[in-house]
Design a protein around this motif. Structure first.
Motif, PDB file in Angstrom:
ATOM      1  N   LYS A  19       0.811  -1.219   0.000  1.00 41.76           N
ATOM      2  CA  LYS A  19       0.000   0.000   0.000  1.00 41.76           C
ATOM      3  C   LYS A  19       0.850   1.277   0.000  1.00 41.76           C
ATOM      4  CE  LYS A  19      -3.883   2.104   2.035  1.00 41.76           C
ATOM      5  NZ  LYS A  19      -4.801   2.521   2.770  1.00 41.76           N
ATOM      6  N   TYR A  20       1.962   1.270   0.736  1.00 38.50           N
ATOM      7  CA  TYR A  20       2.692   2.525   0.945  1.00 38.50           C
ATOM      8  C   TYR A  20       4.054   2.613   0.258  1.00 38.50           C
ATOM      9  CZ  TYR A  20      -0.821   3.265   4.539  1.00 38.50           C
ATOM     10  OH  TYR A  20      -2.007   3.434   5.203  1.00 38.50           O
ATOM     11  N   LEU A  21       4.550   1.483  -0.275  1.00 34.03           N
ATOM     12  CA  LEU A  21       5.875   1.560  -0.920  1.00 34.03           C
ATOM     13  C   LEU A  21       5.747   1.411  -2.427  1.00 34.03           C
ATOM     14  CD1 LEU A  21       7.564  -0.256   1.943  1.00 34.03           C
ATOM     15  CD2 LEU A  21       8.649   1.676   0.868  1.00 34.03           C
ATOM     16  N   MET A  22       6.573   2.151  -3.147  1.00 32.98           N
ATOM     17  CA  MET A  22       6.528   2.105  -4.618  1.00 32.98           C
ATOM     18  C   MET A  22       6.895   0.701  -5.103  1.00 32.98           C
ATOM     19  SD  MET A  22       8.017   5.763  -5.702  1.00 32.98           S
ATOM     20  CE  MET A  22       7.498   7.235  -4.816  1.00 32.98           C
ATOM     21  N   PRO A  23       6.336   0.308  -6.240  1.00 34.10           N
ATOM     22  CA  PRO A  23       6.495  -1.102  -6.647  1.00 34.10           C
ATOM     23  C   PRO A  23       7.789  -1.430  -7.387  1.00 34.10           C
ATOM     24  CG  PRO A  23       4.915   0.026  -8.049  1.00 34.10           C
ATOM     25  CD  PRO A  23       5.383   1.049  -7.069  1.00 34.10           C
ATOM     26  N   ASN A  24       8.805  -0.561  -7.315  1.00 34.95           N
ATOM     27  CA  ASN A  24      10.017  -0.786  -8.119  1.00 34.95           C
ATOM     28  C   ASN A  24      10.787  -2.052  -7.744  1.00 34.95           C
ATOM     29  OD1 ASN A  24      10.424   1.049  -5.819  1.00 34.95           O
ATOM     30  ND2 ASN A  24      12.574   0.891  -6.343  1.00 34.95           N
ATOM     31  N   PHE A  25      10.620  -2.565  -6.521  1.00 33.49           N
ATOM     32  CA  PHE A  25      11.352  -3.782  -6.143  1.00 33.49           C
ATOM     33  C   PHE A  25      10.567  -5.059  -6.451  1.00 33.49           C
ATOM     34  CE2 PHE A  25      13.342  -0.580  -3.315  1.00 33.49           C
ATOM     35  CZ  PHE A  25      14.644  -0.687  -3.784  1.00 33.49           C
ATOM     36  N   GLY A  26       9.426  -4.912  -7.121  1.00 36.20           N
ATOM     37  CA  GLY A  26       8.616  -6.089  -7.453  1.00 36.20           C
ATOM     38  C   GLY A  26       7.960  -6.651  -6.198  1.00 36.20           C
ATOM     39  N   VAL A  27       7.420  -7.844  -6.328  1.00 32.21           N
ATOM     40  CA  VAL A  27       6.714  -8.448  -5.190  1.00 32.21           C
ATOM     41  C   VAL A  27       7.743  -9.106  -4.266  1.00 32.21           C
ATOM     42  CG1 VAL A  27       4.995 -10.160  -4.488  1.00 32.21           C
ATOM     43  CG2 VAL A  27       4.663  -8.833  -6.593  1.00 32.21           C
ATOM     44  N   ARG A  28       7.686  -8.733  -2.989  1.00 32.52           N
ATOM     45  CA  ARG A  28       8.599  -9.336  -2.008  1.00 32.52           C
ATOM     46  C   ARG A  28       7.777 -10.234  -1.083  1.00 32.52           C
ATOM     47  NH1 ARG A  28      11.610  -3.905  -0.144  1.00 32.52           N
ATOM     48  NH2 ARG A  28       9.691  -2.944  -0.823  1.00 32.52           N
TER      49      ARG A  28
END
Ligand SMILES: Cc1ncc(COP(=O)(O)O)c(C=O)c1O
Length: 408
Positions: A19-28
């Motif tokens: 919800k709060y972090l940008m999706p640049n690191f993909g799904v963790r």
């Protein structure tokens, strides 16, 4: 009725992250809660052998008592004061690094990308100085499949389509040549070249060590064209290759080096060393940083270097690296249909898988079996344990790795 605050606190880490972090690191899909030495703990209390070390960062392992004490002590005294003032910690760290790297001077920043950005700017100022004008000698030649970071300058030096894609126009003044191919570099050279920027071991693209003869050849090319030889030792430096710098082990002296990752033992800090003839290229006002080299970061780095010396961790990296390398060779020979090859130096090693075994899937399986590795290019997984890893931990990692590969 639940208040908004109560609702927020009921969210899982995963829900809050998406919800709060940008999706640049993909799904963790893994939540870390702590660590000790070569071990990492998740939020369910499970223990993992950490052979990723935060991507070659926590070189003393997690929560090393001396490091933790030095950081806490410095935080209680003064953490930050800007570069408008001098601090003992910054001066001491610079002195220590110059002792290790050779006559020259240091600049401190906060990351590997920033350190490379500073090297790129240093190369342009050098070109201006030797030609007496801007825009005559500014080109930087870097290697195909190298990795130097994500800012626009560092990204321009990173000759990988997947990293540059989407950010056109790419900064001008960069040319690319094939790694370990002197002829290819020769073809890109000219008197407008200010520097060659290269990793002595290409890390992100699959742990490819340079041939020392190739690096020596680059040194001669730089000399011929009046260019600087700049080494990006962000990943392979600070003992990882079994010597303080991997290029020292390979017997080639550069004109400048970028460092980060292991330098702070887990605290963010980057550094640039420039050799004596070019040490004063950054004149007042030409470069700067608010946070870079603050007392807290420098205290963390100083203690990291002290522990590396006291516990002889470059030697340990060399010894444990050989043990790990030998073990991986054996496993690779046993499973030729699954493993293409293994390579690396010191405690920077990779296993390259055949096409049918995608590295991300193997990585996940290994994590289920409590071993953490790091994916890299060439369908590889990287082994980057802390420099103080024990023989019993190397053997345990090899054991988990082999059992996992066997069952794939
Ligand atoms: C060789 C090399 N250079 C530069 C960088 C960028 O460093 P940072 O992520 O600290 O900005 C990395 C990161 O993986 C690296 O491996």
């Amino acid at each position: 009725m639940k208040t908004a605050n109560e609702k927020k606190n009921k969210m899982t880490t995963s829900e809050k992250t998406s919800k709060y972090l940008m999706p640049n690191f993909g799904v963790r899909d893994f939540v870390v809660s702590g660590g000790k030495g070569s071990w990492l703990f998740d939020d369910k209390g499970e223990k993992y052998l950490d052979f990723g070390a935060g991507i070659a960062v926590t070189c003393l392992g997690h929560a090393h008592p001396r490091w933790a004490k030095a950081v806490a002590k410095q935080a209680a005294e003064i953490a930050h004061c800007s570069n408008l003032y001098m601090t003992r910690q910054q001066a001491d760290l610079a002195e220590k690094l110059v002792e290790k790297l050779g006559p020259g001077k240091m600049f401190f920043c906060n990351s590997g990308t920033e350190a490379n950005e500073a090297l790129i700017k240093a190369a342009r100022l050098y070109g201006k100085k030797v030609t007496g004008a801007e825009g005559k000698k500014f080109r930087i030649v870097s290697a195909i499949d190298g990795f130097h970071g994500r800012t626009l300058g560092a990204l321009a030096a990173t000759a990988q389509e997947k990293i540059q894609k989407g950010f056109a126009p790419i900064l001008q003044g960069f040319s690319y040549a094939k790694y370990n191919d002197l002829k290819s570099f020769e073809e890109q050279m000219g008197d407008d070249v200010a520097a060659i920027l290269i990793e002595p071991v290409q890390g992100e693209s699959g742990v490819t060590p340079a041939d020392p003869k190739f690096l020596k050849g680059l040194k001669a090319l730089c000399k011929k064209h009046g260019a600087l030889l700049l080494f990006d030792e962000v990943q392979c430096g600070i003992g990882r290759g079994g010597a303080f710098l991997t290029s020292q082990k390979m017997g080639v002296k550069p004109d400048g080096v970028s460092l980060a990752k292991g330098l702070g033992g887990g605290f963010p800090i980057g550094a640039v060393w420039l050799a004596k003839p070019v040490q004063d290229i950054f004149t007042p006002g030409t470069h700067g940083t608010t946070f870079g080299g603050n007392p807290l970061a420098c205290a963390a780095a100083l203690e990291t270097l002290n522990v590396i010396e006291k516990e002889k961790l470059c030697e340990n990296a060399s010894k444990m690296g050989e043990r790990l390398g030998r073990g991986l060779e054996k496993i690779a020979k046993k499973y030729p249909g699954k493993i293409r090859l293994t390579r690396g130096v010191g405690l920077m090693r990779a296993v390259l898988f055949t096409e049918q075994y995608p590295n991300a899937a193997v990585c996940k399986k290994l994590r289920e079996n409590k071993l953490i590795l790091i994916p890299a290019g060439c369908n590889a997984l990287r082994f980057l344990p802390p420099l103080n890893v024990k023989a019993s931990e190397v053997d345990k990692a090899l054991n988990i790795f082999e059992k996992t590969i066997e069952r794939l």
